[in-house]
Design an enzyme around this catalytic site. Structure first.
Site, PDB file in Angstrom:
ATOM      1  N   GLU A 330       0.784  -0.992   0.027  1.00 50.34           N
ATOM      2  CA  GLU A 330      -0.196   0.633  -0.055  1.00 50.34           C
ATOM      3  C   GLU A 330       0.698   1.468   0.436  1.00 50.34           C
ATOM      4  O   GLU A 330       0.612   2.333  -0.785  1.00 50.34           O
ATOM      5  CB  GLU A 330      -0.777  -0.020   1.151  1.00 50.34           C
ATOM      6  CG  GLU A 330      -2.419  -1.142   0.546  1.00 50.34           C
ATOM      7  CD  GLU A 330      -2.602  -1.250  -0.276  1.00 50.34           C
ATOM      8  OE1 GLU A 330      -2.841  -0.105  -0.796  1.00 50.34           O
ATOM      9  OE2 GLU A 330      -3.147  -2.372  -0.621  1.00 50.34           O
ATOM     10  N   HIS A 333       2.020   2.503  -3.652  1.00 48.04           N
ATOM     11  CA  HIS A 333       1.512   2.827  -4.158  1.00 48.04           C
ATOM     12  C   HIS A 333       0.951   4.768  -3.912  1.00 48.04           C
ATOM     13  O   HIS A 333       0.542   5.976  -4.914  1.00 48.04           O
ATOM     14  CB  HIS A 333      -0.583   2.294  -3.517  1.00 48.04           C
ATOM     15  CG  HIS A 333      -0.641   1.184  -4.273  1.00 48.04           C
ATOM     16  ND1 HIS A 333      -0.465   1.202  -5.950  1.00 48.04           N
ATOM     17  CD2 HIS A 333      -1.839   0.728  -4.101  1.00 48.04           C
ATOM     18  CE1 HIS A 333      -0.685   0.602  -5.924  1.00 48.04           C
ATOM     19  NE2 HIS A 333      -1.706  -0.560  -5.201  1.00 48.04           N
ATOM     20  N   GLU A 352      -1.022  -1.919  -9.669  1.00 45.82           N
ATOM     21  CA  GLU A 352      -0.779  -3.050  -9.202  1.00 45.82           C
ATOM     22  C   GLU A 352       0.067  -4.301  -9.247  1.00 45.82           C
ATOM     23  O   GLU A 352       1.097  -5.177  -8.173  1.00 45.82           O
ATOM     24  CB  GLU A 352      -2.333  -4.248  -9.147  1.00 45.82           C
ATOM     25  CG  GLU A 352      -4.080  -3.246  -8.536  1.00 45.82           C
ATOM     26  CD  GLU A 352      -3.467  -2.695  -7.110  1.00 45.82           C
ATOM     27  OE1 GLU A 352      -3.031  -3.839  -6.330  1.00 45.82           O
ATOM     28  OE2 GLU A 352      -3.749  -1.730  -7.125  1.00 45.82           O
TER      29      GLU A 352
END
Length: 641
Positions: A330, A333, A352
């Site tokens: 996470e 990102h 992803e």
């Protein structure tokens, strides 16, 4: 979805047909939002009701009218607009005379009695919505207090296309703007959003409520907006570069957030250094939520409790590794997805797949004792090969029209195969050039949007290698190759002959077309099992190589580190020569694992060999039974050729 463990169980797969052929569902017709009007800044105030499960909202957006028009088309779902108006800068406010909802396309058209001229202005919308129980949009999340009471928090999950359930907006990743968010909440609740709190004051109409105002966000896509209202404890730390990191947990569980806090505080400086781009905000919050649909958001990160909390007294190392990987994914990102965002959902695999690869790089850096890359091969790489060998697989990159198709591509091919081919690309380019190319890409597109080709272009510019040509063979066609290799000794050299063919779980590929991949291949020998003696790009169906100074008694192995996304089938002699290296463990674990997987898959085609297949699985991994290895490999030799 995060990494494969959080994906829902896949539906049962249909029986394979004799040849590999993609079976994608029919596409719905779809049009993106018109470009006549676009947002510059959203001023958004939301007032959730945690008892009736509704919310009131006020939007005051600074917008630009690019082409004169008498209507504004936005995304909107499960929201009722009460009033809407537009005021050109320095001019009279014009009220909308009609709201036409296109429910199937999740759009609303605001009609105005006169033409809105080119220029900037303010769009105001008052609306109401539901705190739904669908775990998407702005929804209610049930939890139990330490005293046993049942209560509800209000939380968000907007990716891919659910910001439109919380406020009318231009809900496409390429339409970026800044956000000023305020939440009106009960004064005994915690309110969080992407940015830090800049003001908290009593709400004039109700002494039990407060209005919490957050700082303006950087330019970002709507799916990255986040807000949470609930009861939480937190633990906090500062990363080496001064970012305030907090992990919010259910009341009474703060202790269980300490490991995730440690991971996040180590991870932010790693990414800052790796990308050579600083983290863009003063703080980051990681929030454990009892029922959470995915795990992917914005500058405030919401997680399922199981993906974030660790009981220091009763947790196994695999739980810690899982939390470390989730946090690493996470936080990646924040750069790859948030700072630079895909232009459209077609390029989602890149976000992803990239994060699913770099989470392992990050965990390996922070916790080298985990030997995490061997686990990557056993979890992501092998899972991706199993699925991608089926006749109903699909390419990594699938053209997306209607956003409803996004969910269909959130699968182990996007994540695990995506991560595997990026790992192969990183190895092919080399870490130094890969980092330089990433930096070039991030600097060039920061706060903007990019397509997959833009990343290939940056990596190509730095490395001088044909990145786009190579990667298109892996992302735009489904499946992967089986490389058959045989060796012939010529004095002190070994001459290798390599042939590539598409690998299918259902048996030899019989299609008329001959799909081909550009395959980066590394070759090691018993001289040094950990170092490549030769690296080449196999860009044709057959290839002959000469390995200099390789004696008859030396073994040769392809795919060092099991990094290449292909299977290898050795000639009987070559496979035989690898047995001593398996027995004495001079072949590293990840290479033994790769060899086991390839042998096992070649046996897969024999329907009546379950016992031997089970034995191969046991044996090549469990070297404590060396006498079985000879039997199993001899058996494998007899059926694989």
């Amino acid at each position: 979805p995060l990494v494969p463990e959080t994906l829902p169980s896949p539906p049962p797969l249909p029986s394979p047909s004799p040849r590999c052929s993609p079976a994608m569902p029919e596409k719905r017709p779809f049009e993106r939002l018109p470009a006549d009007v676009s947002p510059l800044n959203y001023g958004l105030c939301l007032k959730p009701d945690l008892i009736d499960f509704t919310f009131e909202g006020k939007l005051e957006a600074a917008v630009q009218v690019k082409n004169a028009t008498n209507q504004i088309v936005m995304n909107c779902a499960d929201i009722d607009i009460i009033t809407a108006s537009y005021a050109p800068e320095g001019d009279e406010e014009v009220h909308a005379t009609g709201f036409n909802y296109q429910n199937e396309d999740e759009k609303v058209t605001l009609s105005f009695p006169s033409t809105l001229q080119k220029g900037t202005g303010t769009l105001k919308i008052d609306f109401v919505g539901e705190l739904n129980d669908k775990m998407k949009g702005f929804y209610r999340s049930k939890y139990t207090t330490p005293t046993g009471d049942t209560r509800y928090a209000a939380v968000t999950q907007f990716e891919a296309t659910d910001a439109r359930r919380a406020f009318p907006c231009w809900d496409e990743p390429a339409i970026k703007a800044t956000f000023d968010i305020s939440l009106v909440v009960p004064k005994d609740r915690v309110a969080l959003s992407n940015m830090n709190v800049v003001d908290r004051k009593p709400y004039p109409d109700d002494e039990n409520l407060v209005e919490v105002k957050f700082a303006r966000t950087p330019i970002m896509s709507t799916y990255l907006v986040a807000f949470v209202v609930g009861e939480y404890d937190f633990v906090e730390a500062r990363s080496l570069d001064g970012v305030l990191v907090r992990v919010y947990t259910p009341v009474g569980k703060a202790e269980q957030g300490k490991f995730a806090l440690e991971v996040a505080a180590k991870t932010l400086p790693f990414y800052k250094d790796y990308f050579n781009v600083p983290y863009p905000l003063p703080k980051i919050d990681l929030i454990a939520i009892a029922d959470f649909a995915a795990g992917k958001f914005s500058f405030s990160l919401n997680y399922r409790e199981t993906a974030l909390l660790i009981d220091p007294k009763n947790s196994c190392s695999s739980s810690r590794q899982w939390v470390a990987l989730v946090v690493g994914h996470e936080l990646a990102h924040q750069w790859f997805g948030n700072l630079v965002t895909m232009e459209w959902w077609t390029h989602l695999w890149l976000n992803e797949g990239f994060a699913s690869w770099i989470e392992y790089l990050c965990v390996d850096h922070c916790f080298p004792e985990y030997d995490i890359w061997t686990q990557f091969v056993s979890a992501d790489y092998t899972r991706a090969q199993e699925l991608d060998a089926l006749d109903n697989s699909h390419p990594i990159e699938v053209s997306v029209g209607h956003p409803s198709e996004v969910d269909e591509i959130f699968d182990a091919i996007s994540y695990s195969k995506g991560a595997s081919v990026i790992r192969m690309l990183h190895d092919y380019i080399g870490d130094e050039d890969f980092r330089k190319g990433m930096n070039l890409y991030l600097k060039k597109f920061q706060q903007k949007n990019a397509a997959t080709e833009d990343l290939w272009e940056s990596l190509e510019e730095v490395s001088g290698k044909p990145i786009a040509a190579v990667m298109n063979t892996w992302t735009k066609q489904m499946g992967f190759p089986l490389i058959y290799v045989e060796a012939e000794q010529q004095e002190d050299d070994k001459v290798l002959k390599l042939v590539q063919k598409k690998f299918c779980a259902s048996g030899p590929y019989t299609g008329e077309d001959l799909p081909m991949w550009m395959v980066p291949i590394s070759i090691c020998t018993s001289d040094d099992p950990t170092c490549a003696k030769m690296q080449i790009l196999m860009d044709k169906p057959e290839l002959t190589l000469v390995l200099k100074d390789t004696k008859p008694d030396q073994w040769v192995k392809l795919n060092l580190g099991t990094v290449g996304f292909y299977r290898t089938q050795y000639s009987p002699d070559m496979l035989e020569s690898l047995i001593p290296a398996i027995k004495d463990l001079s072949l590293p674990p990840v290479d033994r694992l790769g060899l086991q997987n390839d042998l096992f898959s070649l046996l897969h085609k024999q329907a009546d060999m379950q016992e031997e297949k089970n034995r191969i699985e046991r044996v090549l991994g469990a070297i404590s039974q060396p006498e079985l290895i000879q039997k199993v490999l001899t058996f494998a030799l007899s059926v694989s050729h």
